[in-house]
Motif scaffolding. Structure first.
Motif, mmCIF file in Angstrom:
data_model
loop_
_atom_site.group_PDB
_atom_site.id
_atom_site.type_symbol
_atom_site.label_atom_id
_atom_site.label_comp_id
_atom_site.label_asym_id
_atom_site.label_seq_id
_atom_site.Cartn_x
_atom_site.Cartn_y
_atom_site.Cartn_z
ATOM 1 N N PHE A 162 27.589 -25.378 -0.406
ATOM 2 C CA PHE A 162 28.269 -24.145 0.005
ATOM 3 C C PHE A 162 28.403 -23.146 -1.141
ATOM 4 O O PHE A 162 28.024 -21.977 -0.984
ATOM 5 C CB PHE A 162 29.634 -24.466 0.597
ATOM 6 C CG PHE A 162 29.580 -24.922 2.029
ATOM 7 C CD1 PHE A 162 28.374 -25.157 2.666
ATOM 8 C CD2 PHE A 162 30.742 -25.125 2.760
ATOM 9 C CE1 PHE A 162 28.311 -25.582 3.977
ATOM 10 C CE2 PHE A 162 30.694 -25.550 4.073
ATOM 11 C CZ PHE A 162 29.479 -25.784 4.684
ATOM 12 N N TYR A 168 31.301 -18.648 10.858
ATOM 13 C CA TYR A 168 31.394 -19.496 9.671
ATOM 14 C C TYR A 168 31.634 -20.949 10.071
ATOM 15 O O TYR A 168 31.050 -21.880 9.495
ATOM 16 C CB TYR A 168 32.519 -19.008 8.758
ATOM 17 C CG TYR A 168 32.767 -19.943 7.589
ATOM 18 C CD1 TYR A 168 31.871 -20.018 6.538
ATOM 19 C CD2 TYR A 168 33.905 -20.751 7.561
ATOM 20 C CE1 TYR A 168 32.096 -20.878 5.465
ATOM 21 C CE2 TYR A 168 34.126 -21.621 6.496
ATOM 22 C CZ TYR A 168 33.234 -21.678 5.452
ATOM 23 O OH TYR A 168 33.444 -22.531 4.411
ATOM 24 N N PHE A 216 26.422 -19.589 -0.779
ATOM 25 C CA PHE A 216 27.237 -18.380 -0.626
ATOM 26 C C PHE A 216 27.111 -17.471 -1.842
ATOM 27 O O PHE A 216 27.117 -16.242 -1.706
ATOM 28 C CB PHE A 216 28.696 -18.759 -0.388
ATOM 29 C CG PHE A 216 28.923 -19.533 0.875
ATOM 30 C CD1 PHE A 216 28.099 -19.353 1.976
ATOM 31 C CD2 PHE A 216 29.953 -20.455 0.982
ATOM 32 C CE1 PHE A 216 28.291 -20.066 3.148
ATOM 33 C CE2 PHE A 216 30.154 -21.170 2.145
ATOM 34 C CZ PHE A 216 29.326 -20.976 3.233
ATOM 35 N N HIS A 217 27.003 -18.064 -3.020
ATOM 36 C CA HIS A 217 26.830 -17.255 -4.228
ATOM 37 C C HIS A 217 25.492 -16.509 -4.165
ATOM 38 O O HIS A 217 25.419 -15.314 -4.518
ATOM 39 C CB HIS A 217 26.880 -18.160 -5.463
ATOM 40 C CG HIS A 217 26.742 -17.424 -6.755
ATOM 41 N ND1 HIS A 217 27.771 -16.697 -7.322
ATOM 42 C CD2 HIS A 217 25.677 -17.297 -7.613
ATOM 43 C CE1 HIS A 217 27.362 -16.161 -8.448
ATOM 44 N NE2 HIS A 217 26.101 -16.512 -8.646
ATOM 45 N N LEU A 219 33.430 -20.071 0.699
ATOM 46 C CA LEU A 219 32.945 -18.730 1.035
ATOM 47 C C LEU A 219 33.807 -17.659 0.387
ATOM 48 O O LEU A 219 33.283 -16.700 -0.184
ATOM 49 C CB LEU A 219 32.932 -18.548 2.550
ATOM 50 C CG LEU A 219 32.569 -17.145 3.046
ATOM 51 C CD1 LEU A 219 31.157 -16.768 2.600
ATOM 52 C CD2 LEU A 219 32.699 -17.053 4.556
ATOM 53 N N ALA A 261 25.743 -13.686 -1.458
ATOM 54 C CA ALA A 261 26.586 -12.572 -1.876
ATOM 55 C C ALA A 261 25.844 -11.662 -2.856
ATOM 56 O O ALA A 261 25.926 -10.430 -2.768
ATOM 57 C CB ALA A 261 27.872 -13.107 -2.506
ATOM 58 N N SER A 307 37.546 -22.745 4.266
ATOM 59 C CA SER A 307 36.789 -21.521 3.998
ATOM 60 C C SER A 307 36.772 -21.138 2.518
ATOM 61 O O SER A 307 36.188 -20.114 2.159
ATOM 62 C CB SER A 307 37.379 -20.356 4.805
ATOM 63 O OG SER A 307 38.738 -20.128 4.441
ATOM 64 N N SER A 332 33.142 -16.926 -3.178
ATOM 65 C CA SER A 332 31.838 -16.326 -3.470
ATOM 66 C C SER A 332 31.743 -14.866 -3.046
ATOM 67 O O SER A 332 30.802 -14.176 -3.422
ATOM 68 C CB SER A 332 30.725 -17.125 -2.779
ATOM 69 O OG SER A 332 30.715 -18.461 -3.224
ATOM 70 N N LEU A 333 32.710 -14.414 -2.239
ATOM 71 C CA LEU A 333 32.681 -13.026 -1.788
ATOM 72 C C LEU A 333 32.992 -12.077 -2.944
ATOM 73 O O LEU A 333 33.759 -12.422 -3.848
ATOM 74 C CB LEU A 333 33.702 -12.814 -0.671
ATOM 75 C CG LEU A 333 33.399 -13.477 0.677
ATOM 76 C CD1 LEU A 333 34.543 -13.225 1.661
ATOM 77 C CD2 LEU A 333 32.089 -12.956 1.260
ATOM 78 N N THR A 375 32.104 -12.130 7.019
ATOM 79 C CA THR A 375 31.671 -13.120 8.006
ATOM 80 C C THR A 375 32.756 -13.373 9.028
ATOM 81 O O THR A 375 33.932 -13.528 8.678
ATOM 82 C CB THR A 375 31.292 -14.439 7.301
ATOM 83 O OG1 THR A 375 30.284 -14.178 6.333
ATOM 84 C CG2 THR A 375 30.791 -15.455 8.298
#
Length: 262
Positions: free
Chosen positions: A139, A164, A143-144, A58, A147, A55, A61-62, A159
């Motif tokens: 990914f 996911y 994800f970027h 992700l 976000a 993970s 990128s959060l 998520t």
């Protein structure tokens, strides 16, 4: 009283051969499954760390304070176990393929054996390359983008770990299969299913199909679609290039001077 008809010895021999093949198939399946289970049990202690690594694209990128959530009571236990099992299967896949090879090899001609081994090995490596491409490039990009897309909406990107997992597995499978295109092209040409010139002629349709496939299996942003469509087209061209060096030989036929028993 009439005598009962005698059984054909050839039928008895065929039945014994069929049973022996079933027994061998069962043994190969048991060995293949046992190999996956052994690897899984060896990794199960590190299941949380494996999921954290899984993970990581992700989580990185959060936005600050972002995190993943669990909406299922057992999700925090079973999702890392599923990820660990998938990793174990990828690690043990050479052993699984070896068991398959040991079962089918006696029925192949020598020239088929020489061809299939490189194809299987390259297929495995290309699939891993597809998975790595998705993990390290696709990914972070997707994800970027998502976000930053959520930020103006004032929505928090949290998520569920099960969703996911589903998204990641779909993406891994899509890119893993995409990277198999050169192998598919070579096999089609090698066994005379499609002529090389025909594959060259349908190039425009392949390009259009690549973008359609990318639009279906990737998130609805242009960047992720390009990241799937462009490699798909490039790998198709690579397959056409390599297929030029392949000699057509129909599957199931012996090479010149080769005995069926070889």
């Amino acid at each position: 009283m009439s005598d009962s008809p005698s059984q054909d010895p050839n039928d008895e021999s065929q039945q014994e051969t069929f049973i022996s093949h079933l027994i061998e198939l069962r043994e190969r399946l048991v060995k293949a499954v046992a190999g996956v289970i052994i690897v899984f049990l060896s990794l199960i202690y590190w299941a949380p760390q494996i999921f954290n690594l899984f993970s990581a694209p992700l989580m990185e990128s959060l936005p600050k304070g972002g995190r993943m959530i669990v909406t299922d009571v057992t999700g925090s236990f079973f999702v890392p176990m599923k990820v660990t099992m998938l990793v174990a299967f990828l690690i043990a896949l050479p052993w699984v393929l070896y068991q398959v090879w040991q079962f089918v090899a006696p029925g192949l001609y020598q020239h088929e054996k020489k061809l299939i081994m490189p194809l299987v090995s390259s297929s495995y490596l290309l699939f891993l390359c597809g998975v790595a491409f998705a993990y390290f490039l696709v990914f972070p990009t997707v994800f970027h983008f998502m976000a930053h897309y959520n930020a103006p909406l004032g929505a928090d990107m949290s998520t569920d770990i099960d969703k996911y997992l589903s998204f990641a597995m779909t993406t891994f499978l899509a890119f893993g299969i995409t990277f198999e295109v050169p192998v598919v092209v070579i096999v089609l040409v090698r066994f005379g299913v499609v002529e090389l010139e025909k594959l060259k002629q349908i190039r425009p349709y392949v390009i259009v199909g690549a973008f359609i496939v990318a639009a279906v299996v990737t998130p609805p942003d242009v960047m992720s679609q390009l990241l799937l469509a462009v490699p798909l087209i490039a790998l198709y061209e690579l397959g056409l290039l390599l297929a030029r060096f392949v000699t057509k030989q129909p599957l199931g036929t012996p090479a010149p001077g080769e005995n069926p028993a070889d």
